[in-house]
Write a protein that holds these residues in place. Structure first.
Motif, PDB file in Angstrom:
ATOM      1  N   HIS A  32     -19.915  27.638   2.140  1.00 20.43           N
ATOM      2  CA  HIS A  32     -18.731  26.831   2.391  1.00 20.43           C
ATOM      3  C   HIS A  32     -17.534  27.728   2.688  1.00 20.43           C
ATOM      4  O   HIS A  32     -16.775  27.491   3.627  1.00 20.43           O
ATOM      5  CB  HIS A  32     -18.465  25.949   1.170  1.00 20.43           C
ATOM      6  N   GLN A  33     -17.407  28.790   1.895  1.00 24.46           N
ATOM      7  CA  GLN A  33     -16.293  29.721   2.103  1.00 24.46           C
ATOM      8  C   GLN A  33     -16.405  30.414   3.453  1.00 24.46           C
ATOM      9  O   GLN A  33     -15.415  30.586   4.167  1.00 24.46           O
ATOM     10  CB  GLN A  33     -16.257  30.769   0.985  1.00 24.46           C
ATOM     11  N   PHE A  84     -23.693  34.324  10.271  1.00 19.82           N
ATOM     12  CA  PHE A  84     -22.775  33.181  10.405  1.00 19.82           C
ATOM     13  C   PHE A  84     -23.241  32.070  11.340  1.00 19.82           C
ATOM     14  O   PHE A  84     -22.786  30.935  11.206  1.00 19.82           O
ATOM     15  CB  PHE A  84     -21.341  33.628  10.727  1.00 19.82           C
ATOM     16  N   ILE A  85     -24.162  32.348  12.249  1.00 22.94           N
ATOM     17  CA  ILE A  85     -24.647  31.257  13.122  1.00 22.94           C
ATOM     18  C   ILE A  85     -25.379  30.180  12.306  1.00 22.94           C
ATOM     19  O   ILE A  85     -25.102  28.987  12.473  1.00 22.94           O
ATOM     20  CB  ILE A  85     -25.502  31.794  14.296  1.00 22.94           C
ATOM     21  N   ARG A  90     -24.936  24.526  10.140  1.00 18.22           N
ATOM     22  CA  ARG A  90     -24.936  23.513   9.097  1.00 18.22           C
ATOM     23  C   ARG A  90     -23.600  22.805   8.970  1.00 18.22           C
ATOM     24  O   ARG A  90     -23.519  21.765   8.348  1.00 18.22           O
ATOM     25  CB  ARG A  90     -25.337  24.148   7.749  1.00 18.22           C
ATOM     26  N   SER A  91     -22.552  23.385   9.560  1.00 18.98           N
ATOM     27  CA  SER A  91     -21.221  22.815   9.332  1.00 18.98           C
ATOM     28  C   SER A  91     -20.603  22.208  10.586  1.00 18.98           C
ATOM     29  O   SER A  91     -19.419  21.902  10.588  1.00 18.98           O
ATOM     30  CB  SER A  91     -20.292  23.897   8.797  1.00 18.98           C
ATOM     31  N   ASN A  92     -21.371  22.056  11.643  1.00 19.22           N
ATOM     32  CA  ASN A  92     -20.858  21.508  12.907  1.00 19.22           C
ATOM     33  C   ASN A  92     -19.930  22.445  13.668  1.00 19.22           C
ATOM     34  O   ASN A  92     -19.557  22.155  14.796  1.00 19.22           O
ATOM     35  CB  ASN A  92     -20.139  20.168  12.700  1.00 19.22           C
ATOM     36  N   SER A 127     -28.375  27.563  20.211  1.00 14.97           N
ATOM     37  CA  SER A 127     -29.138  27.188  19.016  1.00 14.97           C
ATOM     38  C   SER A 127     -29.517  25.705  19.079  1.00 14.97           C
ATOM     39  O   SER A 127     -29.063  24.973  19.958  1.00 14.97           O
ATOM     40  CB  SER A 127     -28.321  27.485  17.774  1.00 14.97           C
ATOM     41  N   GLY A 128     -30.335  25.287  18.129  1.00 13.42           N
ATOM     42  CA  GLY A 128     -30.925  23.952  18.150  1.00 13.42           C
ATOM     43  C   GLY A 128     -29.928  22.814  18.200  1.00 13.42           C
ATOM     44  O   GLY A 128     -30.032  21.915  19.032  1.00 13.42           O
TER      45      GLY A 128
END
Ligand code: C2E
Ligand code: MG
Ligand code: MG
Ligand code: MG
Length: 294
Positions: A32-33, A84-85, A90-92, A127-128
């Motif tokens: 999250h950070q 980081f990718i 996961r975070s849009n 990426s996917g």
């Protein structure tokens, strides 16, 4: 000592569950950070594209460049995309990053064309989630128009797993790009979960043999067999075969012997900043001009 004893205590009895829960919690907090920092990073312009040349196996001539994202936090250092990718996925955030990558690669390609650097295709990684969303393809179209690039001047790399998850909408977009001359490579080939029959279905132009095969090939007959089979099937299907992660002469000789068309790896070049890439390529331009002049 005390720490070891404490850790051992954590790992036994009911504490064990607490320990793993704590670990999962810590990992989620960290992600999250990282996602938050990444948002600031984008606004502050801390992302950059690096470029790694792909050379022709026989001649060693530079043919294409793969764009690889880098994050340089203001506090120093560099964060690798493999870190980081996945978080961005996961975070849009991946959509904004993807848009930035596409635009930056197109802008750079147009600038290098403008200064007469010769024609090196720039390949970008998708990426996917980016692919599934389709927005990235719109951005690609917009940027190609805006910077007056043809589909031949920008290529894309997708992993097998991304391809097998592609639905009809995605396949149609890929087919359209393919018919307009865009190069589409399967990245990390041989490490995904696809069956070979998928190769019939997908509009692709190249296979990139994953670097783990290249790494172990000199001492592992199984890796050599897989590489040889990949080259064979790739060529029979009319595809280009690229060897990733060539680090030494032994590996280079092997992949050349096996008939790989293109080679990418630290042996020739590490990924470089745009400035260094431009220096390298303009050095080459001068050399060829000199030869022609003399
Ligand atoms: P990839 O697309 O398979 O890229 C190849 C990776 O291998 C790169 O790592 C490159 O720096 C590294 N590499 C190249 N030659 C050698 C070598 O000789 N030895 C070794 N050990 N490594 C070599 P990098 O730049 O850290 O990128 C890691 C992955 O992150 C990429 O794997 C790609 O999946 C992803 N990625 C990078 N840039 C982007 C991007 O702009 N968008 C997306 N969605 N993913 C990206
Ligand atoms: Mg790649
Ligand atoms: Mg790869
Ligand atoms: Mg990879």
């Amino acid at each position: 000592n005390a720490d070891v004893a404490k850790n051992r205590a954590k790992l036994s009895g009911p504490n064990r569950y607490w320990f793993f829960e704590q670990q999962i919690h810590d990992e989620l907090v960290r992600q999250h950070q990282l996602a938050e920092r990444l948002q600031y990073a984008m606004r502050r312009g801390e992302l950059a594209l690096y470029y790694q040349p792909q050379v022709a196996a026989r001649s060693g001539r530079i043919e294409n460049l793969e764009a690889l994202i880098r994050w340089f936090p203001s506090e120093g250092g560099v964060v690798s995309p493999s870190e980081f990718i996945p978080v961005a996925e996961r975070s849009n955030l991946i959509h904004r990053i993807g848009e930035w990558v596409v635009r930056e690669a197109c802008r750079q390609q147009a600038q290098w064309k403008a200064v007469g650097l010769g024609d090196y295709r720039i390949d970008i990684n998708l990426s996917g989630k980016q692919v599934a969303n389709l927005k990235v393809f719109e951005t690609l179209e917009t940027c190609m128009q805006e910077f007056q690039l043809s589909p031949r001047e920008i290529g894309i790399e997708l992993t097998e797993n991304v391809l097998i998850q592609a639905d009809d909408r995605v396949l149609n977009v890929l087919r359209r790009l393919y018919h307009r001359g865009m190069k589409i490579a399967i990245d990390d080939f041989g490490t995904g979960y696809s069956s070979l029959s998928y190769l019939k279905l997908f509009p692709v132009t190249a296979l990139k043999i994953d670097r783990t095969f290249v790494r172990d090939a000199p001492h592992d007959p199984s890796d050599r067999a897989i590489m040889a089979a990949t080259v064979f099937i790739g060529h029979r299907l009319g595809l280009e075969v690229v060897a990733e992660g060539v680090e030494n002469e032994e590996q280079l000789e092997l992949v050349c012997e096996m008939g790989c068309d293109l080679v990418q790896g630290y042996y020739h070049f590490k990924p470089m900043s745009a400035t260094d890439t431009q220096k390298l390529l303009s050095g080459l331009v001068t050399v060829t001009t000199d030869i022609r002049d003399s």
